[in-house]
Design a protein around this motif. Structure first.
Motif, mmCIF file in Angstrom:
data_model
loop_
_atom_site.group_PDB
_atom_site.id
_atom_site.type_symbol
_atom_site.label_atom_id
_atom_site.label_comp_id
_atom_site.label_asym_id
_atom_site.label_seq_id
_atom_site.Cartn_x
_atom_site.Cartn_y
_atom_site.Cartn_z
ATOM 1 N N LYS A 32 0.843 -1.208 0.000
ATOM 2 C CA LYS A 32 0.000 0.000 0.000
ATOM 3 C C LYS A 32 0.881 1.263 0.000
ATOM 4 N N LEU A 33 1.897 1.235 0.830
ATOM 5 C CA LEU A 33 2.802 2.381 0.946
ATOM 6 C C LEU A 33 3.510 2.662 -0.387
ATOM 7 N N LEU A 34 3.983 1.596 -1.040
ATOM 8 C CA LEU A 34 4.684 1.766 -2.321
ATOM 9 C C LEU A 34 3.738 2.302 -3.390
ATOM 10 N N LYS A 35 2.509 1.840 -3.347
ATOM 11 C CA LYS A 35 1.534 2.303 -4.338
ATOM 12 C C LYS A 35 1.264 3.805 -4.141
ATOM 13 N N GLU A 36 1.125 4.199 -2.865
ATOM 14 C CA GLU A 36 0.900 5.614 -2.560
ATOM 15 C C GLU A 36 2.085 6.457 -3.065
ATOM 16 N N ARG A 37 3.306 5.949 -2.820
ATOM 17 C CA ARG A 37 4.503 6.687 -3.263
ATOM 18 C C ARG A 37 4.544 6.770 -4.781
ATOM 19 N N ALA A 38 4.238 5.651 -5.455
ATOM 20 C CA ALA A 38 4.303 5.631 -6.930
ATOM 21 C C ALA A 38 3.252 6.565 -7.531
ATOM 22 N N ASP A 39 2.081 6.633 -6.873
ATOM 23 C CA ASP A 39 1.011 7.511 -7.377
ATOM 24 C C ASP A 39 1.327 8.987 -7.101
ATOM 25 N N GLY A 40 2.348 9.195 -6.265
ATOM 26 C CA GLY A 40 2.829 10.545 -5.991
ATOM 27 C C GLY A 40 1.902 11.288 -5.050
#
Ligand code: ATR
Length: 283
Positions: free
Chosen positions: A275-283
């Motif tokens: 979830k954290l990585l997805k949030e970071r990737a989505d900016g």
């Protein structure tokens, strides 16, 4: 009660997911640990390692570029760290600094999670640093029938072969050699361990990825981006792909158990990191 301190030594270290991962685990388990990222420059490494003892820090992870140097700075090496000469975990035990390496066990468990058994399989490992050595050792111990190390420099590749040849069949091919093609075509498992692929501008870590094919497993230990250029290529060619997120959790789990004596909530932590990585990737 004052928090007990854990941490990571790296340079740079800001990108590391380890603080979020370990702090989340400690919170889930209700343990009084705080995990801190310490950006340690190479020239300060000796003093930083000594400060673990001085400050009574429970333990630290060690990451790029310090893993091999730390092996010469701790009081004692245990387990795989003794063989590979690289440390990813320091534990303060009765006033002594103990260096261990959980990368190999983390890698192997990530294969087990995916029901992959390396016994009798051939592997190519791209890169010849500390991670490559731990992964090579774990594959040979798990019964891999042969490993080819593909690396830019001969010095790194040859050193790795020297260290691991007591454990099984292993050879080195320079990245620039034409025989790299055969090694890739024949491998059951390809593991990518260089930093190439973390940045958008990075070139592929191999000159020609057209050798990948179905029936092959292509594993990149990078976890951000979720799919490196190499994994995208491999997927296009029909190979099964894996990134480094499960290995990150599994090596962290082993370090956490060494420091705290507690079982790491692996599944919950993995979900949290995705979830954290997805949030970071989505900016
Ligand atoms: P780690 O501990 O993560 O394995 P490392 O010990 O610094 O990190 O090893 C990095 C590996 O990536 C090495 O094999 C290195 O190749 P060399 O032995 O030739 O130095 C490889 N590597 C790093 N940057 C690279 C690049 N730009 N191109 C190709 N290989 C690279």
């Amino acid at each position: 009660m004052a928090d007990k301190v854990l941490g990571i030594f790296g340079h740079p270290v800001a990108h590391s997911l380890s603080p979020a991962m370990h702090n989340h685990a400690a919170r889930l388990l209700g343990l009084g640990y705080t995990y801190v990222a310490f950006d340690v420059r190479p020239e300060s490494l000796r003093r930083a390692v000594e400060s673990v003892r001085t400050l009574g820090i429970v333990g630290v992870n060690v990451t790029v570029p310090h893993k091999e140097k730390v092996a010469r700075l701790v009081d004692k090496l245990d387990g795989d760290a003794k063989i590979v000469g690289a440390v990813n975990t320091i534990t303060l035990k009765d006033g002594r600094l103990i260096g261990t390496n959980t990368d190999g066990v983390g890698f192997l468990r990530s294969l087990t999670e995916e029901k992959i058994n390396p016994a009798g399989k051939t592997a190519v490992i791209i890169g010849a640093g500390g991670s490559s050595c731990s992964i090579g050792l774990s594959l040979l111990r798990a019964g891999a029938s042969g490993i080819t190390v593909v690396n830019r420099s001969s010095a790194g590749g040859e050193k790795l072969v020297r260290l691991l040849s007591p454990f099984g069949k292993i050879s080195f091919v320079p990245s620039s050699s034409p025989s790299v093609a055969d090694a890739f075509s024949e491998a059951d498992i390809v593991v990518q361990t260089t930093p190439l692929g973390m940045k958008k501008s990075d070139p592929l870590p191999i000159a020609n990825p057209s050798f990948f094919h179905s029936g092959q497993i292509v594993y990149d230990i990078i976890y951000a981006p979720e799919k490196t250029k190499l994994l995208k290529w491999a997927e296009k060619k029909g190979a099964r792909t894996m990134n480094g997120l499960t290995m990150l959790v599994q090596q962290g789990s082993e370090s956490f158990k060494t420091w705290t004596g507690q079982r790491f909530p692996e599944k919950k932590v993995l979900g949290f990191l995705k979830k954290l990585l997805k949030e970071r990737a989505d900016g």
